[in-house]
Enzyme design. Sequence first.
Site, PDB file in Angstrom:
ATOM      1  CG  ASN A 110      -2.000  -1.057   1.144  1.00  0.00           C
ATOM      2  OD1 ASN A 110      -2.046  -1.811   0.176  1.00  0.00           O
ATOM      3  ND2 ASN A 110      -2.839  -1.139   2.166  1.00  0.00           N
ATOM      4  CB  THR A 155     -18.205  37.342 -30.569  1.00  0.00           C
ATOM      5  OG1 THR A 155     -19.146  38.105 -31.308  1.00  0.00           O
ATOM      6  CG2 THR A 155     -17.054  38.224 -30.101  1.00  0.00           C
ATOM      7  CG  HIS A 156     -22.149  35.145 -30.916  1.00  0.00           C
ATOM      8  ND1 HIS A 156     -23.025  34.668 -29.976  1.00  0.00           N
ATOM      9  CD2 HIS A 156     -21.725  36.360 -30.462  1.00  0.00           C
ATOM     10  CE1 HIS A 156     -23.153  35.561 -28.990  1.00  0.00           C
ATOM     11  NE2 HIS A 156     -22.369  36.592 -29.266  1.00  0.00           N
ATOM     12  CB  SER A 280     -10.733  10.963 -48.326  1.00  0.00           C
ATOM     13  OG  SER A 280     -11.793  10.160 -48.809  1.00  0.00           O
ATOM     14  CE  LYS A 286     -12.178  16.443 -47.395  1.00  0.00           C
ATOM     15  NZ  LYS A 286     -13.151  15.669 -46.627  1.00  0.00           N
ATOM     16  CG  ASN A 288      -9.697  14.978 -44.526  1.00  0.00           C
ATOM     17  OD1 ASN A 288     -10.292  15.900 -45.082  1.00  0.00           O
ATOM     18  ND2 ASN A 288      -9.909  13.707 -44.821  1.00  0.00           N
ATOM     19  CD  GLU A 293     -11.070  16.382 -38.181  1.00  0.00           C
ATOM     20  OE1 GLU A 293     -12.168  16.637 -38.666  1.00  0.00           O
ATOM     21  OE2 GLU A 293     -10.305  15.542 -38.688  1.00  0.00           O
ATOM     22  CE1 TYR A 320      -4.504   0.101  -2.120  1.00  0.00           C
ATOM     23  CE2 TYR A 320      -5.608  -1.862  -1.319  1.00  0.00           C
ATOM     24  CZ  TYR A 320      -5.005  -1.161  -2.351  1.00  0.00           C
ATOM     25  OH  TYR A 320      -4.904  -1.723  -3.594  1.00  0.00           O
ATOM     26  CD  GLN A 325      -5.231  -3.492  -8.855  1.00  0.00           C
ATOM     27  OE1 GLN A 325      -4.689  -3.964  -7.874  1.00  0.00           O
ATOM     28  NE2 GLN A 325      -5.879  -4.247  -9.718  1.00  0.00           N
ATOM     29  CE  LYS A 328      -1.852   0.326 -10.205  1.00  0.00           C
ATOM     30  NZ  LYS A 328      -1.045  -0.777  -9.599  1.00  0.00           N
TER      31      LYS A 328
HETATM   32  N1  ARG Z   1      -1.942  -3.144  -7.047  1.00  0.00           N
HETATM   33  C1  ARG Z   1      -2.252  -2.458  -5.847  1.00  0.00           C
HETATM   34  C2  ARG Z   1      -2.676  -1.014  -6.095  1.00  0.00           C
HETATM   35  O1  ARG Z   1      -2.325  -0.464  -7.081  1.00  0.00           O
HETATM   36  C3  ARG Z   1      -1.071  -2.458  -4.933  1.00  0.00           C
HETATM   37  C4  ARG Z   1      -1.451  -2.455  -3.494  1.00  0.00           C
HETATM   38  C5  ARG Z   1      -2.090  -3.755  -3.165  1.00  0.00           C
HETATM   39  N2  ARG Z   1      -2.496  -3.770  -1.814  1.00  0.00           N
HETATM   40  C6  ARG Z   1      -3.397  -4.651  -1.343  1.00  0.00           C
HETATM   41  N3  ARG Z   1      -3.678  -4.564  -0.103  1.00  0.00           N
HETATM   42  N4  ARG Z   1      -3.975  -5.526  -2.119  1.00  0.00           N
HETATM   43  O2  ARG Z   1      -3.372  -0.446  -5.296  1.00  0.00           O
END
Ligand code: ARG
Length: 396
Positions: A110, A155-156, A280, A286, A288, A293, A320, A325, A328
């Site tokens: 953690n 504007t607009h 295209s 074309k 583009n 975009e 925690y 998780q 990420k």
């Molecule tokens: N993969 C977990 C995360 O990103 C790591 C920590 C895991 N901790 C646990 N008590 N399962 O949070």
Amino acid sequence: MARLWDKGQPLDALVESYTVGDDPTLDLRLLPYDVRASEAQARMLRSIGILDDDELDALLGALGEALAAWEAGDFVISVAQEDVHTALEQFLVQRVGEPGKKIHTGRSRNDQVLVDLRLWQRDAVTAGLEAVDAAIEAFEGFAARHEDVALPGYTHLQRAMPSTVGRWARAYVAVLRQDRHLLDATSLLVADSPLGSAAGYGVPEILGLDREQTARELGFRGPLDPPEAAQLGRGKVEAALLFALSQVATSLGRWAWDVCLYVSAEFGFFALPTAFTTGSSIMPQKRNPDVLELTRGKAAVVRSALAEVQSIAGSLPSGYHRDLQLLKRPLFHGTDTALAMLAVAARVMGGLTVDRQRCAAAMTPELFATEEAYELVRQGVPFREAYRRVADKYKV
Ligand code: ARG
């Protein structure tokens, strides 16, 4: 090798793959930071007498090997290992045996993931600031090359007031500078070390953990205190970075929209080099502006990453929870996307050309209607009266 917490009971295969999720691939980006934090951890464990000199040397050597394997693309995290923290610990045990089994003293996955993410985020802020600076330089270069080319302001989406190409570009320089301040400020949120907060409540004092030492070695101001604060920060720290980057992305998304309009045949103020356009499969004529975009679309992707992080982390009690998780992927994806947008914006501004004739042709007399009204004001006519007279002249 098995999970760190494996006690011999079977784990349902579907539950295993569901809970491990994308960690074996996503966590690979954290390996260098997990190594760095483990080096600091090992040195600290030596200082407090948990490791002897030989054990420390063995661990530092093996950590170096892990990093070298990662650099060669050979470091693998298996599903059974769940995450980078387990994979690294097992790598160490495999290489050096007994000392590898001691490295986890005084820490938990953690706080490992927190420290890895903070170190990662510190590098992301540095990379972000450099990318913003490069984009600002490209916008300034474009402004300098087209400083006094007159251009309608809208504007607009209707012609409104006279402006210039230089001022249009410098407006983006100004907002990017503001976005840069926000990005810079996020460094403060990752300034303290979560290492040693362990599962979220610190470790029993009998161990004599030296959180100051690991904090200093990793370049933090000091340990994050109380340890209970560490898990409360997960999600907030990510959101701060993604907020700053979503501001950058929004600036670039609006810029991309402008350029899409201005390179169209209808406006024709700017032109993209052929190398920046795509074609295209059916319409031979074309060319583009997909690059713009996608920049507009990716601005929404970065804002969505922020929303995802806030939504997941914002509804949890303290401590925690495995939900964390899931932060990420949007953190990495949002950050990668914003950095790519900055690189593309700098490149496009370096190659964008201005059609001075089309710009001049767009400077129609009614753009100066407000100026005409002010001329009358200067002669003593009340503004509302002057306004009406000019409106009558243009039959509006
Ligand atoms: N993969 C977990 C995360 O990103 C790591 C920590 C895991 N901790 C646990 N008590 N399962 O949070």
